[in-house]
Motif scaffolding. Structure first.
Motif, PDB file in Angstrom:
ATOM      1  N   PRO A 139      -8.623   8.153   1.381  1.00 20.73           N
ATOM      2  CA  PRO A 139      -8.768   6.700   1.544  1.00 20.73           C
ATOM      3  C   PRO A 139      -7.436   5.960   1.629  1.00 20.73           C
ATOM      4  N   THR A 140      -6.438   6.348   0.819  1.00 22.79           N
ATOM      5  CA  THR A 140      -5.150   5.644   0.853  1.00 22.79           C
ATOM      6  C   THR A 140      -4.461   5.827   2.199  1.00 22.79           C
ATOM      7  N   VAL A 141      -4.571   7.021   2.778  1.00 21.93           N
ATOM      8  CA  VAL A 141      -3.980   7.267   4.097  1.00 21.93           C
ATOM      9  C   VAL A 141      -4.713   6.437   5.154  1.00 21.93           C
ATOM     10  N   MET A 142      -6.031   6.392   5.068  1.00 23.51           N
ATOM     11  CA  MET A 142      -6.832   5.640   6.025  1.00 23.51           C
ATOM     12  C   MET A 142      -6.491   4.159   5.988  1.00 23.51           C
ATOM     13  N   VAL A 143      -6.449   3.589   4.781  1.00 23.36           N
ATOM     14  CA  VAL A 143      -6.225   2.142   4.636  1.00 23.36           C
ATOM     15  C   VAL A 143      -4.816   1.758   5.058  1.00 23.36           C
ATOM     16  N   THR A 144      -3.815   2.513   4.602  1.00 19.80           N
ATOM     17  CA  THR A 144      -2.425   2.191   4.931  1.00 19.80           C
ATOM     18  C   THR A 144      -2.163   2.368   6.419  1.00 19.80           C
ATOM     19  N   LEU A 164       0.799  -1.227   0.000  1.00 17.87           N
ATOM     20  CA  LEU A 164       0.000   0.000   0.000  1.00 17.87           C
ATOM     21  C   LEU A 164       0.832   1.278   0.000  1.00 17.87           C
ATOM     22  N   VAL A 165       2.092   1.200   0.420  1.00 17.20           N
ATOM     23  CA  VAL A 165       2.919   2.407   0.512  1.00 17.20           C
ATOM     24  C   VAL A 165       3.120   3.101  -0.839  1.00 17.20           C
ATOM     25  N   PRO A 166       3.431   2.363  -1.925  1.00 20.79           N
ATOM     26  CA  PRO A 166       3.610   3.060  -3.215  1.00 20.79           C
ATOM     27  C   PRO A 166       2.399   3.892  -3.646  1.00 20.79           C
ATOM     28  N   PRO A 167       1.159   3.324  -3.647  1.00 15.91           N
ATOM     29  CA  PRO A 167       0.021   4.177  -4.006  1.00 15.91           C
ATOM     30  C   PRO A 167      -0.224   5.299  -3.005  1.00 15.91           C
ATOM     31  N   LEU A 168       0.145   5.076  -1.727  1.00 16.84           N
ATOM     32  CA  LEU A 168      -0.006   6.124  -0.730  1.00 16.84           C
ATOM     33  C   LEU A 168       0.884   7.314  -1.065  1.00 16.84           C
ATOM     34  N   LEU A 169       2.154   7.044  -1.359  1.00 16.47           N
ATOM     35  CA  LEU A 169       3.088   8.120  -1.679  1.00 16.47           C
ATOM     36  C   LEU A 169       2.695   8.844  -2.961  1.00 16.47           C
ATOM     37  N   LYS A 170       2.147   8.083  -3.906  1.00 20.01           N
ATOM     38  CA  LYS A 170       1.744   8.687  -5.170  1.00 20.01           C
ATOM     39  C   LYS A 170       0.536   9.604  -5.008  1.00 20.01           C
ATOM     40  N   SER A 171      -0.454   9.156  -4.230  1.00 14.99           N
ATOM     41  CA  SER A 171      -1.687   9.922  -4.091  1.00 14.99           C
ATOM     42  C   SER A 171      -1.559  11.086  -3.118  1.00 14.99           C
ATOM     43  N   SER A 172      -0.737  10.923  -2.076  1.00 15.82           N
ATOM     44  CA  SER A 172      -0.627  11.966  -1.061  1.00 15.82           C
ATOM     45  C   SER A 172       0.379  13.045  -1.425  1.00 15.82           C
TER      46      SER A 172
END
Length: 305
Positions: free
Chosen positions: A187-192, A56-64
């Motif tokens: 959502p990405t921050v919440m899930v990760t 989940l970290v890669p999509p988190l860094l990309k979206s945030s």
């Protein structure tokens, strides 16, 4: 194949990837059940959460874009608390109950969502919705067979059914609260963040029951994390392409896949009570979903009959 897929109507694409997502979830459940024969559930969860964070970290860094923050820490911690028990109870039920039974009981979250929507979101529930809930609860009783207690006492009641119900209830509460939480946080921050927090919270329990897994077992746990992440990604796209009411019935494909896995891998086949209870639960759940979809088209918001 990609070109053929892209030429299909959006609703057909959504149904196809929903089908794949359900297969992923069922494969994940079967893999966890196999791992649970030699590893404690808490050990599986700790390692799986670690892999999920990595995925989940890669999509988190990309979206945030480097701006990672949680606005509603109270809702974040509440949802993490609920998710902790939903994962622990749900996976314990998967390991110890027949796969088809555990899967069927997971569908009861629809009933709990209605209850929590009334309590938390102050929605109004009409007599027909209440009737559907009562029918669905009857299906749960058929599967749980509490009448066995008359001959065997409390010892005859399977605690794993209670674990499955706790998991369904906490998932439902989580899904209701997330309607509020997503107004404030990504959502990405919440899930990760939840994946990390739950993994850390599970470490003390995993330490008590620790058994060092083999490399094969670690690989299988990593597979469950990948399947969960991939299935969630597929579902997000499916719900972007078509209506939730179109896709909702395909959630029941998990029962067919779980029955097949249970039969061929663990020599499990649902008995008559499980099939009857599943039919009652499905009928009630389907009515609730169709009724909700119909009422969403009405001019009066936040009213459910």
């Amino acid at each position: 194949m990609t070109a053929v897929f892209e030429r299909l109507p959006l609703n057909i694409r959504a149904i196809l990837i929903m089908f794949i997502a359900m297969m992923c979830f069922s494969t994940m459940s079967a893999t966890i059940k196999e791992l649970g024969q030699s590893l404690h559930v808490t050990v599986i969860i700790v390692i799986r959460q670690g892999f999920m964070v990595l995925f989940l970290v890669p999509p988190l860094l990309k979206s945030s874009k480097g701006k990672i923050r949680i606005v509603r820490k109270d809702l974040f911690l509440l949802r993490a608390f609920l998710t902790f028990f939903s994962i622990l109870g749900g996976l314990t039920a998967i390991i110890n109950l027949p796969l088809a039974t555990a899967t069927t009981l997971s569908f009861t979250r629809t009933f709990f969502i209605t209850v929590f929507a009334v309590v938390i979101l102050k929605e109004t529930v009409g007599i027909r919705r209440i009737g559907a809930l009562v029918v669905g609860f009857t299906g749960i009783l058929i599967i749980a067979r509490p009448f066995d207690m008359f001959s065997g006492g409390l010892a005859a009641l399977d605690n794993n059914i209670i674990f499955a119900m706790v998991a369904a209830a906490t998932i439902a509460a989580n899904q209701v609260i997330i309607r509020i939480h997503t107004r404030y946080d990504q959502p990405t921050v919440m899930v990760t963040g939840q994946a990390l927090l739950i993994g850390l919270a599970m470490i003390p329990l995993a330490y008590l029951y620790w058994t060092t897994p083999s490399w094969k077992q670690i690989g299988l746990i990593a597979l469950t994390g990948a399947l969960a992440s991939f299935a969630q990604w597929l579902m997000v796209h499916a719900f972007k392409w078509t209506k939730a009411t179109t896709l909702a019935p395909f959630d029941y494909m998990r029962l067919l896949f779980s029955t097949a896995f249970g039969w061929f891998l663990f020599d499990e086949f649902p008995d008559g009570y499980t099939w009857l209870g599943a039919a009652v639960i499905f009928a009630s759940t389907f009515y609730i979903m169709r009724r909700e979809a119909k009422l969403k088209k009405s001019t009066t918001p936040q009213t459910v009959e």
